[in-house]
Enzyme design. Structure first.
Site, mmCIF file in Angstrom:
data_model
loop_
_atom_site.group_PDB
_atom_site.id
_atom_site.type_symbol
_atom_site.label_atom_id
_atom_site.label_comp_id
_atom_site.label_asym_id
_atom_site.label_seq_id
_atom_site.Cartn_x
_atom_site.Cartn_y
_atom_site.Cartn_z
ATOM 1 N N GLY A 52 0.795 -1.216 0.000
ATOM 2 C CA GLY A 52 0.000 0.000 0.000
ATOM 3 C C GLY A 52 0.828 1.267 0.000
ATOM 4 N N THR A 53 1.952 1.264 0.721
ATOM 5 C CA THR A 53 2.786 2.457 0.774
ATOM 6 C C THR A 53 3.316 2.812 -0.604
ATOM 7 O OG1 THR A 53 3.426 2.135 3.086
ATOM 8 C CG2 THR A 53 4.933 3.414 1.705
ATOM 9 N N ASN A 56 -7.853 3.815 8.995
ATOM 10 C CA ASN A 56 -7.299 2.598 9.576
ATOM 11 C C ASN A 56 -7.515 2.504 11.089
ATOM 12 O OD1 ASN A 56 -5.337 4.827 8.959
ATOM 13 N ND2 ASN A 56 -4.096 3.737 10.452
ATOM 14 N N GLN A 116 -7.487 -0.427 3.845
ATOM 15 C CA GLN A 116 -8.287 -1.012 4.918
ATOM 16 C C GLN A 116 -9.652 -1.511 4.464
ATOM 17 O OE1 GLN A 116 -7.506 -1.955 7.790
ATOM 18 N NE2 GLN A 116 -5.563 -0.922 8.135
ATOM 19 N N GLY A 157 -1.915 -6.082 0.197
ATOM 20 C CA GLY A 157 -2.226 -7.505 0.299
ATOM 21 C C GLY A 157 -2.433 -8.008 1.709
ATOM 22 N N HIS A 158 -1.599 -7.571 2.642
ATOM 23 C CA HIS A 158 -1.650 -8.176 3.977
ATOM 24 C C HIS A 158 -2.829 -7.686 4.811
ATOM 25 C CE1 HIS A 158 0.113 -4.947 6.701
ATOM 26 N NE2 HIS A 158 0.277 -4.410 5.506
ATOM 27 N N THR A 183 11.197 -6.999 -11.618
ATOM 28 C CA THR A 183 10.604 -8.319 -11.842
ATOM 29 C C THR A 183 9.507 -8.586 -10.822
ATOM 30 O OG1 THR A 183 12.698 -9.148 -12.714
ATOM 31 C CG2 THR A 183 11.095 -10.793 -12.000
ATOM 32 N N CYS A 220 4.498 6.988 21.213
ATOM 33 C CA CYS A 220 5.298 7.116 22.418
ATOM 34 C C CYS A 220 6.696 7.562 22.035
ATOM 35 C CB CYS A 220 5.347 5.792 23.172
ATOM 36 S SG CYS A 220 6.087 5.912 24.807
#
Length: 379
Positions: A74-75, A153, A181, A202-203, A239, A325
């Site tokens: 996605g990035t 997200n 998302q 994908g993930h 590739t 943080c």
């Protein structure tokens, strides 16, 4: 997952591979080593597998296979879309984005602002929805790209992309939406949505990490930001990752097959989790729109505690916060703050996201564990 593992409620962060995805990938990890650009039989087999995957992903979002380019995730898809169109339209140096974007978008827009582009950032309302009328008001002859995510997200709130695209078309601007998302969780048809570019990771839909896709509407001007050979029509040289593309295709097919039933199932569980938590935690508040959000996403504010401390106490639950943080100092999520929530309240936010593996028994237990942790910390 192992029996002793905590209850996983972080599906918006990443999803496990579906067994059918693993099964489809294995032959390409073991023996399908051919380069898809080679003309011999090994290459032709790999090329056919890529095109089969492309057709499945295209079918999931309602585009033609030719309008889909595979990326590393996605990035990269966001960077290629926004920067690629910005470079292809040098006379349109004005960009519009929102205050709740993923860093893959917001950091790129900040970079473009440092390199000659004018960037306007529009806000959201108290329910986390981008103000479409504010986007329309900022449109001008120099506006090139509008980039607003399809679903946030953290809160899962669905954004008014259709309204934004209608205004953009009148001004001749291009609309990109980060749908990492939402693809696989809610129905998406790029024709109805009206977006010119749409990013997929994908993930987030039970495919591997390290693979994604970008929908690019036909005849859309776009400049590649990597240079190389002619892979993916020269838009994304390098590739292709054949095993992962095969996995993404199978995951897309499964998503299309199960979308209605699975969305309805997790929505019921999500709403039950909210009810159980409200019964046990007085003052618990919802972050985001009560209806216009992803069916699997529940972002809530626990009063008088830190969300990070709460999750550390609730070891039986694996979830996340949107807070940051730095040097031991915890700051509230910028997404929750953008909705007008006070910092001292926003710090108690926790994102609980469900998926295919979530059961009713897990939801019941998670509510007990989270409530017990809150009671202990809020004494």
């Amino acid at each position: 997952m192992h029996a002793e593992d905590p209850i996983y409620l972080d599906y918006n962060a990443s999803t496990p591979l579906l067994p059918e995805v693993v099964d489809a990938m294995l032959p390409w990890l073991r023996g399908g080593f051919g380069n898809p650009s080679s003309s011999h039989v090994y290459g032709r087999r790999a090329r056919a597998a890529i095109e089969a995957g492309r057709a499945e992903v295209a079918a999931l979002i309602g585009c033609t296979p030719e309008e889909l380019v595979f990326t590393s995730g996605g990035t990269e898809a966001n960077n290629l879309a926004i920067r690629g169109v910005a470079e292809a339209l040098p006379d349109r140096t004005h960009l519009i984005t929102s205050s709740i974007e993923h860093p893959a978008t917001s950091k790129l827009c900040a970079w473009l602002a440092r390199h000659g582009h004018r960037v306007d950032v529009v806000g959201v309302d108290a329910e986390g929805r981008v103000r479409a009328e504010e986007v329309a008001a900022k449109l001008g002859d120099e506006t090139g790209v509008i980039t607003v995510m399809h679903a946030n997200n953290e809160t899962g709130v669905l954004q008014p992309i259709e309204e934004i695209t209608r205004a953009a078309w009148r001004a001749g601007a291009v609309v990109h939406t980060d749908a990492a998302q939402s693809v696989g969780k809610v129905p998406i048809d790029v024709g109805e949505l009206g977006a010119d570019l749409l990013s997929i990771a994908g993930h987030k839909l039970y495919a591997p990490k390290g693979v994604g896709a970008l929908f690019i509407r036909k005849d859309m001007p776009i400049a590649p930001f990597m240079l190389g050979a002619g892979h993916e029509r020269g838009i994304r040289p390098g590739t292709e990752n054949v095993p992962s593309i095969v996995g993404l295709g199978v995951a897309a097919k499964a998503a299309r097959r199960d979308l209605a039933a699975e969305s309805a199932r997790v929505r019921v569980l999500r709403d039950k989790l909210f009810v159980l938590l409200r019964e046990r935690v007085p003052g618990l508040a919802l972050n985001g729109h009560p209806e216009k959000r992803l069916p699997n996403t529940l972002n809530v504010r626990f009063p008088r505690v830190s969300g990070t401390a709460l999750l550390a106490q609730a070891e039986e639950v694996a979830a996340s916060t949107g807070s940051a943080c730095h040097d031991g100092h915890e700051s509230a999520s910028s997404v929750i703050l953008a909705m007008g929530v006070k910092p001292e309240e926003a710090i108690g936010s926790v994102r609980l996201t469900l998926g295919r593996g979530t059961t009713e028994a897990e939801i019941t237990r998670a509510a007990e564990v989270l409530a017990a942790a809150w009671v202990k910390l809020s004494r």
